[in-house]
Design a protein around this motif. Structure first.
Motif, PDB file in Angstrom:
ATOM      1  N   LEU A  13       0.902  -1.205   0.022  1.00 25.48           N
ATOM      2  CA  LEU A  13      -0.146   0.034  -0.122  1.00 25.48           C
ATOM      3  C   LEU A  13       0.845   1.265   0.319  1.00 25.48           C
ATOM      4  N   LEU A  14       2.027   1.194   0.760  1.00 28.53           N
ATOM      5  CA  LEU A  14       2.884   2.331   0.775  1.00 28.53           C
ATOM      6  C   LEU A  14       3.486   2.532  -0.640  1.00 28.53           C
ATOM      7  N   SER A  15       3.812   1.744  -1.291  1.00 27.93           N
ATOM      8  CA  SER A  15       4.197   1.859  -2.474  1.00 27.93           C
ATOM      9  C   SER A  15       3.148   2.133  -3.772  1.00 27.93           C
ATOM     10  N   LEU A  16       2.038   1.623  -3.190  1.00 29.41           N
ATOM     11  CA  LEU A  16       0.821   1.682  -4.567  1.00 29.41           C
ATOM     12  C   LEU A  16       0.474   3.155  -4.424  1.00 29.41           C
ATOM     13  N   VAL A  17       0.463   3.966  -3.555  1.00 34.60           N
ATOM     14  CA  VAL A  17      -0.144   5.240  -3.606  1.00 34.60           C
ATOM     15  C   VAL A  17       0.770   6.113  -4.494  1.00 34.60           C
ATOM     16  N   PRO A  18       2.072   6.154  -4.256  1.00 34.15           N
ATOM     17  CA  PRO A  18       2.830   6.836  -5.084  1.00 34.15           C
ATOM     18  C   PRO A  18       2.977   6.412  -6.462  1.00 34.15           C
ATOM     19  N   TYR A  19       2.597   5.329  -6.634  1.00 35.53           N
ATOM     20  CA  TYR A  19       2.820   4.534  -8.175  1.00 35.53           C
ATOM     21  C   TYR A  19       1.703   5.076  -8.827  1.00 35.53           C
ATOM     22  N   LEU A  20       0.467   4.963  -8.077  1.00 37.63           N
ATOM     23  CA  LEU A  20      -0.890   5.610  -8.883  1.00 37.63           C
ATOM     24  C   LEU A  20      -0.906   7.163  -8.987  1.00 37.63           C
ATOM     25  N   LEU A  21      -0.395   7.722  -8.127  1.00 34.97           N
ATOM     26  CA  LEU A  21      -0.059   9.258  -8.431  1.00 34.97           C
ATOM     27  C   LEU A  21       0.733   9.628  -9.621  1.00 34.97           C
ATOM     28  N   ALA A  22       1.708   8.769  -9.950  1.00 34.65           N
ATOM     29  CA  ALA A  22       2.818   8.768 -10.755  1.00 34.65           C
ATOM     30  C   ALA A  22       2.238   8.271 -12.059  1.00 34.65           C
ATOM     31  N   PRO A  24      -1.290   8.377 -13.340  1.00 29.74           N
ATOM     32  CA  PRO A  24      -2.962   8.276 -13.289  1.00 29.74           C
ATOM     33  C   PRO A  24      -3.853   7.725 -14.383  1.00 29.74           C
ATOM     34  N   GLY A  25      -4.472   7.273 -14.238  1.00 30.48           N
ATOM     35  CA  GLY A  25      -5.592   6.418 -15.304  1.00 30.48           C
ATOM     36  C   GLY A  25      -4.979   5.106 -15.782  1.00 30.48           C
ATOM     37  N   VAL A  26      -4.145   4.490 -14.977  1.00 29.58           N
ATOM     38  CA  VAL A  26      -3.365   3.325 -15.099  1.00 29.58           C
ATOM     39  C   VAL A  26      -4.474   2.133 -15.039  1.00 29.58           C
ATOM     40  N   SER A  27      -4.312   1.151 -15.821  1.00 32.72           N
ATOM     41  CA  SER A  27      -5.356   0.113 -15.972  1.00 32.72           C
ATOM     42  C   SER A  27      -5.464  -0.754 -14.769  1.00 32.72           C
ATOM     43  N   ASP A  68     -12.806   2.680 -12.632  1.00 26.77           N
ATOM     44  CA  ASP A  68     -13.812   1.749 -13.408  1.00 26.77           C
ATOM     45  C   ASP A  68     -12.887   0.286 -13.995  1.00 26.77           C
ATOM     46  N   ASP A  69     -13.577  -0.109 -15.061  1.00 28.06           N
ATOM     47  CA  ASP A  69     -13.090  -1.371 -15.641  1.00 28.06           C
ATOM     48  C   ASP A  69     -11.758  -1.055 -16.198  1.00 28.06           C
ATOM     49  N   GLU A  70     -11.493   0.162 -16.631  1.00 23.59           N
ATOM     50  CA  GLU A  70     -10.166   0.433 -17.251  1.00 23.59           C
ATOM     51  C   GLU A  70      -9.283   1.465 -16.840  1.00 23.59           C
ATOM     52  N   HIS A  71      -9.619   2.112 -15.795  1.00 26.61           N
ATOM     53  CA  HIS A  71      -8.738   3.268 -15.146  1.00 26.61           C
ATOM     54  C   HIS A  71      -8.875   3.192 -13.727  1.00 26.61           C
ATOM     55  N   ILE A  72      -7.722   3.815 -13.087  1.00 34.77           N
ATOM     56  CA  ILE A  72      -7.660   3.852 -11.734  1.00 34.77           C
ATOM     57  C   ILE A  72      -6.958   5.230 -11.580  1.00 34.77           C
TER      58      ILE A  72
END
Length: 317
Positions: A13-22, A24-27, A68-72
């Protein structure tokens, strides 16, 4: 869930947040592959992120996950987009806390490594006077003094921090009994300064000294509401704040003040009539909502809120 699995999930989780911020819109599939987990595991991690954030952990300080099914996409998570930078005092406090663990440090190898890194960052030996430890939630001596005086039926001289006024004041109280509500200890007592019964949170009492003045205990002291968690009863001396909360904050406001009269509007916003005694307390409550709360009345509360807001802006500008 085992300790190893819990630790693994926390690190993820600690790695997931900066990954998703870097990204955006990743599947969801790509994000799951990046962390070597299946999509179901990733979905559970995303569900948990809804409850993560920074103090005071209100709706505006929690991470918002749009997917959604395609983006986060994450929002309200900018605080986690960069590595944490500690002040020297914070680093010294962490080092002192780790050293206080003593032999327990050996049970978790990572803590020893962390201590070495913090010591290296501090760069010089830590003097005892540099470390300020926060007091315990409630001073045991205060509890013992109040408990003994309630049994002996003698008054107590206390120094008390009032959340409603934001000030310390000396008071003489007649403690009837101590009760525990919501994880906090309270003294139900007659306050000579207020001339009425009051509840005093023990962790807000910085000093307590028994007197030799006896008091008469009333025949029946009603504590049912207090024990049910109802700590506030409206009185004729209270003022009323008319506050309109945005649709996003309406549910949180209703849960905070469930007994207050209110009006729900077509757009999802909510107007509440909130009783209060201390203006400073009410201002602090409303500041936590930011632009999501608009004070309609009384005028003196509006002015106090504007003045406090201006002072805060001036302090941080």
């Amino acid at each position: 869930m085992s300790r190893d699995r819990t630790r693994g999930r926390l690190l993820r989780l600690l790695s997931l947040v900066p990954y998703l911020l870097a990204n955006p819109g990743v599947s969801p599939e790509e994000a799951a592959r990046a962390f070597s987990v299946d999509r179901a595991t990733l979905e559970r991690d995303l569900d948990l992120l809804w409850f993560c954030g920074v103090p005071p952990y209100d709706p505006f300080a929690l991470i918002d996950v749009e997917r959604d099914d395609e983006h986060i996409t994450l929002s309200s998570a900018g605080y986690f987009s960069r590595p944490l930078r500690l002040t020297r005092q914070e680093a010294v406090s962490i080092a002192a806390a780790l050293e206080a663990l003593g032999e327990q440090m050996q049970e978790v190898e990572a803590l020893g490594t962390l201590l070495e890194k913090v010591r290296a960052a501090v760069g010089e030996p830590v003097e005892e006077k540099q470390v300020l430890f926060a007091p315990a939630p409630a001073d045991p001596s205060v509890f013992e003094t109040l408990s003994a005086c309630a049994r002996r039926q003698v008054s107590v001289r206390i120094t008390y921090y009032s959340a409603s006024s934001g000030r310390l004041a000396d008071r003489t109280i007649d403690p009837y009994r101590l009760i525990s509500v919501g994880g906090n200890w309270y003294a139900l007592a007659y306050c000579h300064l207020a001339g009425d019964d009051r509840l005093f949170r023990l962790d807000r009492i910085s000093a307590a000294k028994a007197t030799e003045s006896p008091f008469d205990l009333r025949d029946k002291i009603e504590t049912t509401d207090y024990e049910r968690g109802i700590l506030y009863t409206e009185s004729n001396a209270d003022k009323k704040a008319e506050v309109r909360f945005s649709p996003q904050a309406a549910r949180w406001a209703r849960e905070t003040w469930p007994a207050c009269e209110g009006e729900e509007h077509a757009d999802g916003s909510l107007t509440l009539s909130i009783p209060y005694t201390g203006e400073a307390w009410m201002v602090r409550q409303l500041l936590g909502y930011g632009p999501a709360a608009r004070v309609l009345a009384p005028p003196e509360l509006v002015n106090a809120l504007l003045q406090t807001t201006a002072e805060l802006i001036d302090n941080y500008s």
